[in-house]
Structures are given as structure tokens and as C-alpha cells.
Motif scaffolding. Structure first.
Motif, PDB file in Angstrom:
ATOM      1  N   ALA A  30      60.763 115.150 -85.108  1.00  0.00           N
ATOM      2  CA  ALA A  30      61.636 114.895 -86.250  1.00  0.00           C
ATOM      3  C   ALA A  30      62.440 113.642 -85.939  1.00  0.00           C
ATOM      4  N   VAL A  88      64.923 109.996 -82.243  1.00  0.00           N
ATOM      5  CA  VAL A  88      63.680 110.753 -82.293  1.00  0.00           C
ATOM      6  C   VAL A  88      63.924 112.055 -81.546  1.00  0.00           C
ATOM      7  N   VAL A 122      55.291 112.981 -87.795  1.00  0.00           N
ATOM      8  CA  VAL A 122      56.582 113.476 -88.268  1.00  0.00           C
ATOM      9  C   VAL A 122      56.266 114.208 -89.571  1.00  0.00           C
ATOM     10  N   GLY A 159      60.761 115.755 -92.159  1.00  0.00           N
ATOM     11  CA  GLY A 159      61.112 115.537 -90.759  1.00  0.00           C
ATOM     12  C   GLY A 159      62.020 114.353 -90.504  1.00  0.00           C
TER      13      GLY A 159
END
Length: 166
Positions: free
Chosen positions: A90, A101, A158, A162
Motif C-alpha cells: 500500500a 510505501v 498496489v 491501496g
């Protein structure tokens, strides 16, 4: 952990915690949750994301994020990773523009973060989870590459929802 449990209003087993860590002046926590039946049948998993600013209480930033759904039938690398999971990814984009991140459950495999601007950051293995700050104006275009063997890697996507802004 105690502050997270107080904020959530419920006790939970520690094995639900995928990752918890600092993202600037915030603390981000990712908890496993039950996947929807259709996703679980396909090997998918799910998580929820909690965020606390400074010493404040946590609030649930995202109720449901799917992960471990990126395998295709003809992907042998994915099949070898599937029993332990592919990993969770995510992006936390803070109101001030800082980007972090959030990655978890990649085992002992090396992780490389690539931004849309062409920057690459090798953060090495993340056995349990970690949070890494990156400089990018395009957080939805970040690529996470997980090394499975020398010269071999897969992209950990992702998932929809996300990129967590705010």
C-alpha cells in the motif's frame, strides 16, 4: 499495540498484525482480516489499515484492501510463492505530500521500489514488514519488485484502494 487495540475497541491476536511502523509523524498499522469468500477461494487475502498522528489514537483509514490476488495460472514464479503469500503493498500519501510505501509478508526476498520518475531503491529483504519513504509525485505508479531468485522477480501490485491519501 495497546494503543491500536484501544483505538479499534477490540482485542485481537498479534498474528493479525502484518506491519506497524513510523511514516513521518504518523504510525501506520496493517491488520489481516477475513477476505471475502470469492477472494478467499482464489487464494486472496485482505487487510485493513489504521493510522495515528503523533501520540493520538488510531483511526481506520481503509476498511478493506485485497492482496495476494495477482497470480495467473501460467505464472510458475507466483505458484512457488503462493503458499507463503505474495505480499501486501500500500502507499500512504500524507496531506503534506510525503509518500511512504507500506510492504509486508514478502519473506526473505529482496524488495526494490521503483517510482514513476525512474528512481529505484533496493530495500533488501523485508521478512515481516516495513515502511519506506519515497520521493514521487505519482504514488499510484510505484512498482514493487520482489526478487525470487538471482535475475528473477515479480511485481507486487498496489491493489485498488491501496493509495491511502489524507
Amino acid at each position: 499495540m495497546r494503543r491500536l487495540q484501544q483505538s479499534s475497541g477490540a482485542e485481537f491476536a498479534t498474528d493479525r498484525l502484518l506491519v506497524i511502523g513510523a511514516a513521518g509523524d504518523e504510525t501506520v498499522a496493517v491488520l489481516r482480516r477475513d477476505a471475502r469468500p470469492d477472494e478467499a477461494r482464489a487464494g486472496g487475502r485482505a487487510a485493513e489499515v489504521w493510522v495515528a498522528r503523533g501520540p493520538g489514537m488510531f483511526h481506520r483509514a481503509v476498511d478493506y484492501i485485497s492482496y495476494d490476488l495477482a497470480c495467473t495460472a501460467d505464472d510458475s514464479g507466483c505458484a512457488s510463492m503462493r503458499p507463503d503469500g505474495l505480499g501486501f503493498a500500500a502507499i500512504r500519501r500524507q496531506a503534506g505530500g510525503r509518500t511512504f510505501v507500506v510492504v509486508a509478508a514478502t519473506g526473505d526476498h529482496g524488495v526494490t521500489i521503483r517510482t514513476a520518475e525512474g528512481e529505484a531503491m533496493n530495500v533488501g529483504p523485508i521478512p515481516t514488514g516495513g515502511i519506506v519513504e519515497v520521493a514521487t509525485e505519482h504514488p499510484w505508479q510505484i512498482r514493487l519488485e520482489i526478487a525470487t531468485a538471482p535475475g528473477r522477480a515479480y511485481v507486487l501490485p498496489v491493489p485498488p484502494g491501496g493509495v491511502i491519501e489524507g
